[in-house]
Every structure is written in structure tokens, then in C-alpha cells.
Design an enzyme around this catalytic site. Structure first.
Site, PDB file in Angstrom:
ATOM      1  N   LYS A 148       9.267  -7.612   3.287  1.00 27.97           N
ATOM      2  CA  LYS A 148       8.010  -8.272   2.933  1.00 27.97           C
ATOM      3  C   LYS A 148       7.987  -9.732   3.353  1.00 27.97           C
ATOM      4  O   LYS A 148       9.018 -10.360   3.612  1.00 27.97           O
ATOM      5  CB  LYS A 148       7.719  -8.098   1.448  1.00 27.97           C
ATOM      6  CG  LYS A 148       7.314  -6.662   1.131  1.00 27.97           C
ATOM      7  CD  LYS A 148       6.736  -6.478  -0.249  1.00 27.97           C
ATOM      8  CE  LYS A 148       6.177  -5.052  -0.391  1.00 27.97           C
ATOM      9  NZ  LYS A 148       5.662  -4.780  -1.747  1.00 27.97           N
ATOM     10  N   ARG A 158      12.356   1.213  -2.812  1.00 27.36           N
ATOM     11  CA  ARG A 158      11.530   1.715  -1.707  1.00 27.36           C
ATOM     12  C   ARG A 158      11.796   0.847  -0.476  1.00 27.36           C
ATOM     13  O   ARG A 158      11.464  -0.335  -0.468  1.00 27.36           O
ATOM     14  CB  ARG A 158      10.052   1.664  -2.113  1.00 27.36           C
ATOM     15  CG  ARG A 158       9.085   2.216  -1.096  1.00 27.36           C
ATOM     16  CD  ARG A 158       7.660   2.171  -1.640  1.00 27.36           C
ATOM     17  NE  ARG A 158       6.700   2.740  -0.701  1.00 27.36           N
ATOM     18  CZ  ARG A 158       6.115   2.052   0.262  1.00 27.36           C
ATOM     19  NH1 ARG A 158       6.359   0.754   0.424  1.00 27.36           N
ATOM     20  NH2 ARG A 158       5.265   2.644   1.092  1.00 27.36           N
TER      21      ARG A 158
END
Length: 333
Positions: A279, A314
Site C-alpha cells: 500500500k 491479505r
């Protein structure tokens, strides 16, 4: 005034007799941090925590899709989209997705997360028809090739229904039932577990100056409300994963505050799923501008969450993350 109890996690074999095992997992705690709005945090002994709150923190979590929550697990990301922030457009055929899925399972993925709609900041909504046409052939093909559990990453009940019919077993709703009002009822009518993720706003606008009074407590309260909504619909708490939604309507400081305090979310009585893989905030802190170069940063953040008892992670890079978690466990547990 509401009090929140964040377990201060420790690990290793030298566990004192008075320590409590966190969520039936691999970490334990003897003290907790008490958080209240507009009040300085303080540390107390775990023996001072109210019984009902302590039970929520210590009760073993039920398996999800057959995956034991007493150990860290890996969810492999497979985005079947042209515009996902990291791997959009990477797969040009069903065969290429099945090959990647097979590789992820061999690399240690416990479950595969299939998504047909990008929820990156600024992403547009995809029609139900287009989303189904992207994910169903892939899920069917993966299910025909292997037995690994499959999660469907969708906000839409019609997509969830088509995906579960094709062989998926978990619904991963980034809107936590906030986008499609029929989703809670649909999931309740199935045996499927669900992940409820926090997001402030929609993908189109969520990064337009997100604000909170207290991001950690605000996100906790929002997820608590969604868990209560799920239970009211008939979904038992042992079928629910919660996800604080790193990067979904959060600034860099918001993300870091949630990560530092993520053990608080065990107080919801659910297993926790965390998605930090590649991210933007990792790139901001590490200087890795290209998403695929954020593997080391992803591993660092993931191991920090493992040390706080987070059960499911994840990730895009299943091999690297699984190896890091295995070595961490060998050295420190």
C-alpha cells in the site's frame, strides 16, 4: 464513558502463570492499556479487566473456511481487474489466473481472495454484470483445479451469490454491509463467513481529506456497530472477520495509529484480517514508489501485526510473507 481494553501482547515460551492467551492464539498478555476518549491512556493488570471484556479477548476464535485461527494465516490476492493499484491487468486469461493461484497455494497461501472491482482510491464502480463476468469463470476454474478455500472480494450481494455458487466460501465486503443493503441478509442465509472491513467513504472519494475524532476508537466503534448488525441479521460472531481497512479513508498518520493499536480489535470477539500489502503508506515511508517494490515494507508491517495476534494477512507476495512468518515463529515462539 466507554472504556476500551487493548492487550499488550507478548510471546515466547516463558509465559507467567497469570498471563492470558490472546484469542486462543500464539501471543499472551499480563497487562492491558485502557483507552477512553479525552483521557490519557493508562496501563492496568489484566486481572482488573471486567470479566465480559476479558472473555472477548481470550476466547479462541473458530476456524474460518477450515483455516485455524490459532496461527497466523495468509490470504493471497488475485485481482481480476484492469485498474487495481498493484496488479491490475496482470492476468489476461483464466489459465494465467489459475497458474498464479496454484503458485500461491504452493507458496503457503491458506486462502485465495478473488476481486473483480478495484477499490483503490479514485476507482469507479463496476456494474454487477461486469463484475460477475470477471470473477465467476476464474472461481470455477480454480475450484476445478484445486481445493484451496476461495474468498470473493465484493460489495454486491448478487456478485457474492454468483461467486459462492461457483465455489467461493467467504465474502470479503470492503463496505461492511454499507454498500448493498441486501448483503447482510444474503450472507446470513448461507453458511459462509464474512469479513467486515472499515472504510470511510467510497473508493471514489475516500481519500479526500479523511477526518476522525480518534481514529482508533472511531474505527473500533464503527466495526462494533457492523458486527452487531451482522449478528442481528443472523450471522454468528464466529463467522465474522474484522478488518480496520488500512488505506481506506485514512491518512498516513491514521494508518500508523491503527497499526500501533491493532490488538485493541481483538476486543470485538472476532478474528482479525489485515490488508497492508504494497500500500501507498509503505511506499511513502520506505521511498518505494513502485508498488511491486514494497515487499520488504509489507513484511515489516505484517510481522508487527503478527506480534499483536492478528490472524489473517491479505498479501500479494505469498512466498516472501509466508517465509518471513515461518522464520519469525521459529525464532521467537
Amino acid at each position: 464513558m466507554t472504556r476500551y481494553y487493548r492487550p499488550i501482547c507478548q510471546g515466547g515460551a516463558n509465559r507467567p502463570k497469570e498471563a492470558h492467551v490472546l484469542a486462543g492464539g500464539w501471543t499472551w498478555f499480563t497487562h492491558v492499556e485502557v483507552l477512553e476518549r479525552n483521557t490519557a491512556p493508562r496501563v492496568i493488570s489484566a486481572s482488573e479487566v471486567p470479566d465480559d471484556k476479558l472473555r472477548r479477548l481470550t476466547a479462541p476464535r473458530a476456524p474460518i473456511c477450515g483455516i485455524e485461527m490459532a496461527r497466523p494465516s495468509v490470504m493471497g490476492i488475485l485481482n481480476i481487474t484492469p485498474d487495481s493499484f498493484s496488479d491490475g491487468g496482470q492476468f489476461d486469461s483464466v489459465d494465467s489466473v489459475v497458474a498464479r493461484a496454484s503458485a500461491m497455494v504452493k507458496q503457503g497461501a491458506d486462502i485465495l481472495d478473488i476481486g473483480g472491482e478495484s477499490t483503490r482510491p479514485g476507482a469507479d464502480t463496476v456494474s454487477i454484470e461486469d463484475e460477475i463476468s470477471r470473477v465467476v469463470p476464474v472461481i470455477s476454474a480454480i475450484r476445478g483445479a484445486m481445493s484451496a478455500p476461495i474468498s470473493i472480494d465484493t460489495r454486491k450481494s448478487a456478485v457474492a451469490e454468483a461467486a459462492l455458487s461457483a465455489g467461493a466460501g467467504l465474502v470479503n465486503d470492503v463496505s461492511a454491509f454499507g454498500y448493498d443493503k441486501a448483503m447482510a441478509g444474503y450472507v446470513a442465509a448461507t453458511d459462509a463467513p464474512v469479513c467486515l472491513m472499515h472504510a470511510q467513504g467510497s473508493p471514489e472519494t475516500m481519500q479526500n481529506d479523511p477526518t476522525y475524532q480518534n481514529v482508533v476508537l472511531d474505527v473500533y466503534d464503527a466495526l462494533s456497530e457492523r458486527v452487531a448488525k451482522a449478528e442481528a441479521a443472523g450471522i454468528s460472531r464466529d463467522r465474522i472477520l474484522v478488518d480496520p481497512g488500512i488505506g481506506f479513508g485514512k491518512t498516513l498518520d491514521h494508518n500508523l495509529a491503527l497499526l500501533r493499536n491493532i490488538s485493541l480489535f481483538h476486543g470485538l470477539g472476532c478474528a482479525i484480517l489485515l490488508g497492508v500489502s504494497r500500500k501507498k503508506f509503505i511506499g511513502t515511508l520506505s521511498g518505494a514508489e513502485v508498488a511491486s517494490e514494497r515487499v520488504a515494507g509489507t513484511i515489516g508491517v505484517t510481522l508487527g501485526a503478527v506480534m499483536q495476534g492478528v490472524q489473517m494477512h491479505r498479501v500479494h507476495d505469498t512466498k516472501e510473507v509466508n517465509e518471513a512468518m515461518s522464520l519469525w515463529a521459529a525464532a521467537y515462539l
